[in-house]
Design a protein around this motif. Structure first.
Motif, PDB file in Angstrom:
ATOM      1  N   ILE A  32       0.825  -1.209   0.000  1.00 16.64           N
ATOM      2  CA  ILE A  32       0.000   0.000   0.000  1.00 16.64           C
ATOM      3  C   ILE A  32       0.855   1.252   0.000  1.00 16.64           C
ATOM      4  O   ILE A  32       0.363   2.339  -0.301  1.00 16.64           O
ATOM      5  CB  ILE A  32      -0.983   0.029   1.184  1.00 16.64           C
ATOM      6  N   GLY A  33       2.143   1.125   0.310  1.00 13.38           N
ATOM      7  CA  GLY A  33       2.973   2.323   0.293  1.00 13.38           C
ATOM      8  C   GLY A  33       4.424   2.061   0.625  1.00 13.38           C
ATOM      9  O   GLY A  33       4.764   1.080   1.284  1.00 13.38           O
ATOM     10  N   ILE A  34       5.280   2.966   0.133  1.00 13.55           N
ATOM     11  CA  ILE A  34       6.716   2.938   0.405  1.00 13.55           C
ATOM     12  C   ILE A  34       7.093   4.266   1.037  1.00 13.55           C
ATOM     13  O   ILE A  34       6.749   5.337   0.522  1.00 13.55           O
ATOM     14  CB  ILE A  34       7.515   2.735  -0.887  1.00 13.55           C
ATOM     15  N   VAL A  35       7.793   4.210   2.171  1.00 14.67           N
ATOM     16  CA  VAL A  35       8.235   5.427   2.862  1.00 14.67           C
ATOM     17  C   VAL A  35       9.752   5.483   2.802  1.00 14.67           C
ATOM     18  O   VAL A  35      10.431   4.617   3.359  1.00 14.67           O
ATOM     19  CB  VAL A  35       7.770   5.448   4.330  1.00 14.67           C
ATOM     20  N   PRO A  36      10.328   6.467   2.119  1.00 16.94           N
ATOM     21  CA  PRO A  36      11.788   6.542   2.019  1.00 16.94           C
ATOM     22  C   PRO A  36      12.434   6.984   3.335  1.00 16.94           C
ATOM     23  O   PRO A  36      11.794   7.631   4.174  1.00 16.94           O
ATOM     24  CB  PRO A  36      12.002   7.589   0.925  1.00 16.94           C
ATOM     25  N   GLU A  37      13.686   6.624   3.498  1.00 16.38           N
ATOM     26  CA  GLU A  37      14.472   7.087   4.642  1.00 16.38           C
ATOM     27  C   GLU A  37      14.520   8.611   4.624  1.00 16.38           C
ATOM     28  O   GLU A  37      14.762   9.226   3.580  1.00 16.38           O
ATOM     29  CB  GLU A  37      15.882   6.513   4.568  1.00 16.38           C
ATOM     30  N   ASP A  38      14.263   9.235   5.779  1.00 18.18           N
ATOM     31  CA  ASP A  38      14.214  10.700   5.840  1.00 18.18           C
ATOM     32  C   ASP A  38      14.526  11.122   7.274  1.00 18.18           C
ATOM     33  O   ASP A  38      13.796  10.768   8.203  1.00 18.18           O
ATOM     34  CB  ASP A  38      12.823  11.193   5.422  1.00 18.18           C
ATOM     35  N   LYS A  39      15.587  11.883   7.455  1.00 21.43           N
ATOM     36  CA  LYS A  39      16.002  12.309   8.798  1.00 21.43           C
ATOM     37  C   LYS A  39      14.966  13.216   9.454  1.00 21.43           C
ATOM     38  O   LYS A  39      14.957  13.358  10.682  1.00 21.43           O
ATOM     39  CB  LYS A  39      17.356  13.023   8.719  1.00 21.43           C
TER      40      LYS A  39
ATOM     41  N   GLY B 248       9.279  17.107   3.249  1.00 24.20           N
ATOM     42  CA  GLY B 248      10.148  16.004   2.875  1.00 24.20           C
ATOM     43  C   GLY B 248       9.419  14.870   2.178  1.00 24.20           C
ATOM     44  O   GLY B 248       8.192  14.816   2.122  1.00 24.20           O
ATOM     45  N   ARG B 249      10.221  13.926   1.653  1.00 24.68           N
ATOM     46  CA  ARG B 249       9.661  12.825   0.889  1.00 24.68           C
ATOM     47  C   ARG B 249       8.867  11.859   1.760  1.00 24.68           C
ATOM     48  O   ARG B 249       7.863  11.302   1.318  1.00 24.68           O
ATOM     49  CB  ARG B 249      10.790  12.092   0.158  1.00 24.68           C
ATOM     50  N   ALA B 250       9.302  11.671   3.004  1.00 24.82           N
ATOM     51  CA  ALA B 250       8.546  10.788   3.892  1.00 24.82           C
ATOM     52  C   ALA B 250       7.173  11.381   4.186  1.00 24.82           C
ATOM     53  O   ALA B 250       6.177  10.656   4.225  1.00 24.82           O
ATOM     54  CB  ALA B 250       9.314  10.535   5.188  1.00 24.82           C
ATOM     55  N   ALA B 251       7.110  12.688   4.396  1.00 22.74           N
ATOM     56  CA  ALA B 251       5.822  13.342   4.638  1.00 22.74           C
ATOM     57  C   ALA B 251       4.888  13.130   3.453  1.00 22.74           C
ATOM     58  O   ALA B 251       3.689  12.850   3.625  1.00 22.74           O
ATOM     59  CB  ALA B 251       6.035  14.833   4.894  1.00 22.74           C
ATOM     60  N   THR B 252       5.427  13.237   2.246  1.00 23.61           N
ATOM     61  CA  THR B 252       4.617  12.997   1.048  1.00 23.61           C
ATOM     62  C   THR B 252       4.149  11.550   0.995  1.00 23.61           C
ATOM     63  O   THR B 252       3.008  11.265   0.620  1.00 23.61           O
ATOM     64  CB  THR B 252       5.432  13.325  -0.217  1.00 23.61           C
ATOM     65  N   ALA B 253       5.022  10.620   1.378  1.00 22.93           N
ATOM     66  CA  ALA B 253       4.663   9.199   1.358  1.00 22.93           C
ATOM     67  C   ALA B 253       3.523   8.906   2.328  1.00 22.93           C
ATOM     68  O   ALA B 253       2.579   8.169   1.992  1.00 22.93           O
ATOM     69  CB  ALA B 253       5.881   8.351   1.709  1.00 22.93           C
TER      70      ALA B 253
END
Length: 246
Positions: free
Chosen positions: A201-208, A223-228
């Motif tokens: 259902i989703g992929i969350v990238p590593e994000d500090k 950040g990209r995690a927030a978008t995920a």
């Protein structure tokens, strides 16, 4: 509400996958969409969501007090500093009721009359405290990393959840490091997904930024995690959102 809220059980076979972080951020994104969301901390003795949401000073009662009839349900529920997001803390000691499917089911059914979403953040592992809500969950979200040990434990967790009555399972691959995958230091995403036997259902990238937000109790906004997390919340709402490119 015209209908009962959805019950989401968030679980991971192995600790460290980011299950609690997912619960908080997914719940926050659903609340931003105008949904009334209740986070239930199911990790008795090791609760963490009150710290992650910076509401520890408000936690006068917990889910154990409800089961023991020491308080009414609404008195144990905390309004967080995020609109539409509420928390029901875990007890600071063992609570046998959390391993009782019937007791957990009755409470969740009661709460589903008030909230659009109930997100249960379970302990890590595959024991009764993890699987007790499975029969009443509308969706079990299995959180895993791409490391082989995490993938194997996610597969085992999925097997046990199905045995316990879970009918709808979805996979979140969390803290995905694209650089390590490209260097062949970790399995590629297709191999990781196939290894869990659970639909993605989703992929969350590593994000500090996730670590920083968790430490301060502030919502994750950039950040990209927030978008995920935002994308996953949309998919839970039935919207089509393409997977993020890593």
């Amino acid at each position: 509400m015209g209908q009962l809220g959805r019950i989401l059980l968030v679980a991971s076979g192995k600790g460290g996958a980011g299950k609690s972080t997912f619960s908080v951020n997914c719940g926050t994104e659903l609340s931003r969409r105008g949904r009334k969301v209740l986070l239930i901390d199911g990790d008795a003795g090791l609760r963490s969501l009150d710290l992650m949401l910076a509401v520890s000073d408000k936690a006068l009662f917990d889910i154990g007090d409800i089961f023991a009839s020491r308080c009414e349900t609404e008195k144990a529920i905390i309004q967080t500093n995020r609109p539409n997001l509420f928390l029901l803390p875990a007890p600071q000691s063992n609570c046998e009721y959390l391993a009782d499917s019937e007791a957990v089911g009755r409470l969740c059914s009661e709460l589903a009359r008030t909230f659009d979403y109930i997100i249960i953040d379970s302990p890590a592992g595959v024991g009764d405290y993890v699987t007790a809500p499975a029969p009443v969950a509308d969706c079990v979200i299995v959180v895993a990393n791409t490391e082989p040990v995490s993938i194997r434990s996610a597969e085992r967790l999925a097997q046990i959840m199905r045995m316990k009555g879970a009918k709808n399972l979805r996979l979140v691959l969390n803290r995905v490091d694209a650089k390590l995958i490209r260097k062949n230091n970790l399995p590629d995403l297709d191999a990781a997904i196939d290894g869990t036997t659970v639909q993605l259902i989703g992929i969350v990238p590593e994000d500090k930024r996730v670590t920083a937000a968790t430490a301060t109790g502030e919502p994750l906004t950039k950040g990209r995690a927030a978008t995920a997390f935002k994308n996953i919340a949309a998919r839970l709402e039935g919207e089509y959102v393409p997977l993020m490119k890593l």
